[in-house]
Write a protein that holds these residues in place. Structure first.
Motif, short mmCIF file in Angstrom:
data_model
loop_
_atom_site.label_atom_id
_atom_site.label_comp_id
_atom_site.label_asym_id
_atom_site.label_seq_id
_atom_site.Cartn_x
_atom_site.Cartn_y
_atom_site.Cartn_z
N ASN A 61 4.58 -1.41 68.52
CA ASN A 61 4.99 -2.04 67.24
C ASN A 61 6.30 -1.42 66.71
O ASN A 61 7.37 -2.31 66.43
CB ASN A 61 4.18 -1.90 66.27
CG ASN A 61 4.35 -2.91 64.87
OD1 ASN A 61 4.79 -3.67 65.08
ND2 ASN A 61 3.86 -2.24 63.79
N ARG A 62 6.52 -0.18 66.91
CA ARG A 62 7.83 0.54 66.38
C ARG A 62 8.80 0.28 67.19
O ARG A 62 9.97 0.42 66.90
CB ARG A 62 7.48 2.14 66.24
CG ARG A 62 6.58 2.13 65.05
CD ARG A 62 6.83 3.55 64.50
NE ARG A 62 6.92 4.74 65.55
CZ ARG A 62 5.76 5.05 66.16
NH1 ARG A 62 4.52 4.42 65.87
NH2 ARG A 62 5.77 5.88 67.09
N ALA A 63 8.59 0.04 68.58
CA ALA A 63 9.58 -0.27 69.87
C ALA A 63 10.15 -1.71 69.36
O ALA A 63 11.34 -1.92 69.55
CB ALA A 63 9.02 -0.43 71.06
N ARG A 212 13.95 5.19 74.23
CA ARG A 212 12.79 6.01 74.64
C ARG A 212 13.00 7.49 74.17
O ARG A 212 11.84 8.17 73.87
CB ARG A 212 13.20 6.21 76.28
CG ARG A 212 12.18 7.19 76.98
CD ARG A 212 12.12 7.09 78.35
NE ARG A 212 10.93 7.80 78.70
CZ ARG A 212 10.30 7.80 80.05
NH1 ARG A 212 10.77 6.78 80.67
NH2 ARG A 212 9.36 8.46 80.22
N ARG A 213 14.37 8.16 73.86
CA ARG A 213 14.47 9.19 73.38
C ARG A 213 13.94 9.74 71.93
O ARG A 213 13.42 10.58 71.55
CB ARG A 213 15.88 9.53 73.45
CG ARG A 213 16.43 9.81 74.87
CD ARG A 213 17.82 10.59 74.92
NE ARG A 213 18.80 9.59 74.07
CZ ARG A 213 19.57 8.71 74.57
NH1 ARG A 213 19.42 8.43 75.79
NH2 ARG A 213 20.70 8.11 73.91
N GLU A 214 14.15 8.55 71.05
CA GLU A 214 14.02 8.54 69.71
C GLU A 214 12.85 7.98 69.21
O GLU A 214 12.26 8.23 68.32
CB GLU A 214 15.07 8.13 69.03
CG GLU A 214 15.24 6.75 68.74
CD GLU A 214 16.52 6.31 67.98
OE1 GLU A 214 16.56 5.18 67.57
OE2 GLU A 214 17.45 7.11 67.85
N LEU A 215 12.01 7.24 70.11
CA LEU A 215 10.91 6.55 69.64
C LEU A 215 9.67 7.38 69.10
O LEU A 215 9.04 7.07 68.11
CB LEU A 215 10.55 5.36 70.56
CG LEU A 215 9.32 4.51 70.29
CD1 LEU A 215 9.63 3.66 69.22
CD2 LEU A 215 8.87 3.59 71.33
N PRO A 216 9.18 8.35 69.62
CA PRO A 216 8.08 8.90 69.37
C PRO A 216 8.35 9.82 68.24
O PRO A 216 7.51 10.32 67.27
CB PRO A 216 7.91 10.15 70.39
CG PRO A 216 8.44 9.54 71.55
CD PRO A 216 9.69 8.88 71.08
N GLU A 217 9.54 10.05 67.94
CA GLU A 217 10.02 10.76 66.72
C GLU A 217 10.15 9.87 65.47
O GLU A 217 9.97 10.24 64.27
CB GLU A 217 11.25 11.52 66.95
CG GLU A 217 11.34 12.66 67.83
CD GLU A 217 10.14 13.74 67.40
OE1 GLU A 217 9.88 14.11 66.32
OE2 GLU A 217 10.11 14.59 68.42
N MET A 218 10.27 8.56 65.53
CA MET A 218 10.04 7.53 64.67
C MET A 218 9.05 7.52 63.78
O MET A 218 7.97 7.29 64.21
CB MET A 218 10.67 6.19 65.16
CG MET A 218 10.79 5.07 64.20
SD MET A 218 11.24 3.59 64.93
CE MET A 218 11.32 2.53 63.71
N PRO A 219 9.05 7.83 62.29
CA PRO A 219 8.06 7.54 61.31
C PRO A 219 7.30 6.40 61.56
O PRO A 219 7.71 5.32 61.80
CB PRO A 219 8.41 7.94 60.25
CG PRO A 219 9.82 8.57 60.49
CD PRO A 219 10.22 7.97 61.61
N GLN A 220 6.08 6.55 61.37
CA GLN A 220 5.02 5.33 61.49
C GLN A 220 5.32 4.31 60.24
O GLN A 220 5.42 5.21 59.11
CB GLN A 220 3.60 5.47 61.46
CG GLN A 220 3.15 6.09 62.82
CD GLN A 220 1.56 5.88 63.05
OE1 GLN A 220 1.10 4.96 62.75
NE2 GLN A 220 0.82 6.97 63.52
N SER A 221 5.22 3.21 60.27
CA SER A 221 5.70 2.37 59.39
C SER A 221 4.48 1.91 58.56
O SER A 221 3.30 2.36 59.06
CB SER A 221 6.28 1.09 59.72
OG SER A 221 5.48 0.29 60.63
#
Length: 221
Positions: A61-63, A212-221
């Protein structure tokens, strides 16, 4: 209401879990593996994420959201909603297929009916961000969307299961043309709208790798 410390712990576990899934796939990433990497009891992982599917659907979803953000941030909007949707989809699917690890994750997701059904719903919500109100995915168009996008996922699954490369640009173009024609646009007009709408391949890959680099660090919405 969760305390800030609980939210921080949940986010820490989520980030670790998502990294593991992108490295090892969905099926091979177990609760025990996540707990070990996060240095917490397995029960704590399951407390925050009762279903492992919650983690991967949140990731995807965040992707989707991040592909929209890239379109806005880098001024990549197309000539209309469909052209912009084409470009955002190109970024998103290139992310999913960019290397062997992510292809494994994508194959796992597409093989799981619960997750792929949720992903179809997320794609529908995502598409509505680009379409004018009279073209929103609802009613008969919702059925058309489910048929076309669901069929596209099945086709991608077939290629991935055979170890074949997925033609991202061609697949998205055919998917959008099929949806547009099912919802009243002539086939020739649909092709004309999407003609030349795709992004430069190198730019797309650069953005997929950035995701790919930043997605895991992106806060959950």
């Amino acid at each position: 209401m969760a305390r800030p410390r609980n939210l921080e712990k949940r986010e820490s576990i989520r980030i670790i879990a998502e990294r593991l899934m992108m490295e090892h796939g969905y099926r091979s990433t177990s609760y025990a593996m996540i707990a070990e990497q996060a240095s917490v009891p397995r029960a704590q992982v399951q407390y925050y994420f009762p279903k492992k599917a919650q983690i991967v659907t949140g990731l995807l979803n965040r992707a989707l959201d991040l592909s929209i953000r890239y379109i806005d941030t880098y001024g990549l909007q197309g000539s209309d909603g469909y052209a912009t949707l084409f470009r955002a989809g190109q970024i998103y699917f290139t992310f999913l297929f960019q290397d062997e690890q992510l292809r494994r994750l994508t194959l796992d997701v597409m093989a799981d009916r619960e997750i792929s059904s949720e992903l179809l719903f997320l794609n529908q919500r995502w598409a509505d961000d680009f379409l004018s109100p009279n073209l929103r995915v609802e009613g008969e168009s919702e059925e058309a969307f489910a048929m076309v996008v669901g069929g596209t996922y099945e086709l991608c699954y077939l290629h991935l299961s055979r170890g074949e490369k997925v033609d991202v640009v061609g697949t998205i173009r055919r998917m959008l043309i099929a949806f547009m024609t099912l919802t009243g646009t002539g086939a020739a007009d649909a092709r004309r709208v999407l003609e030349g709408a795709e992004l430069d391949a190198k730019k797309t890959l650069d953005l997929a790798q950035k995701m790919r680099r930043e997605l895991p660090e992106m806060p959950q919405s």
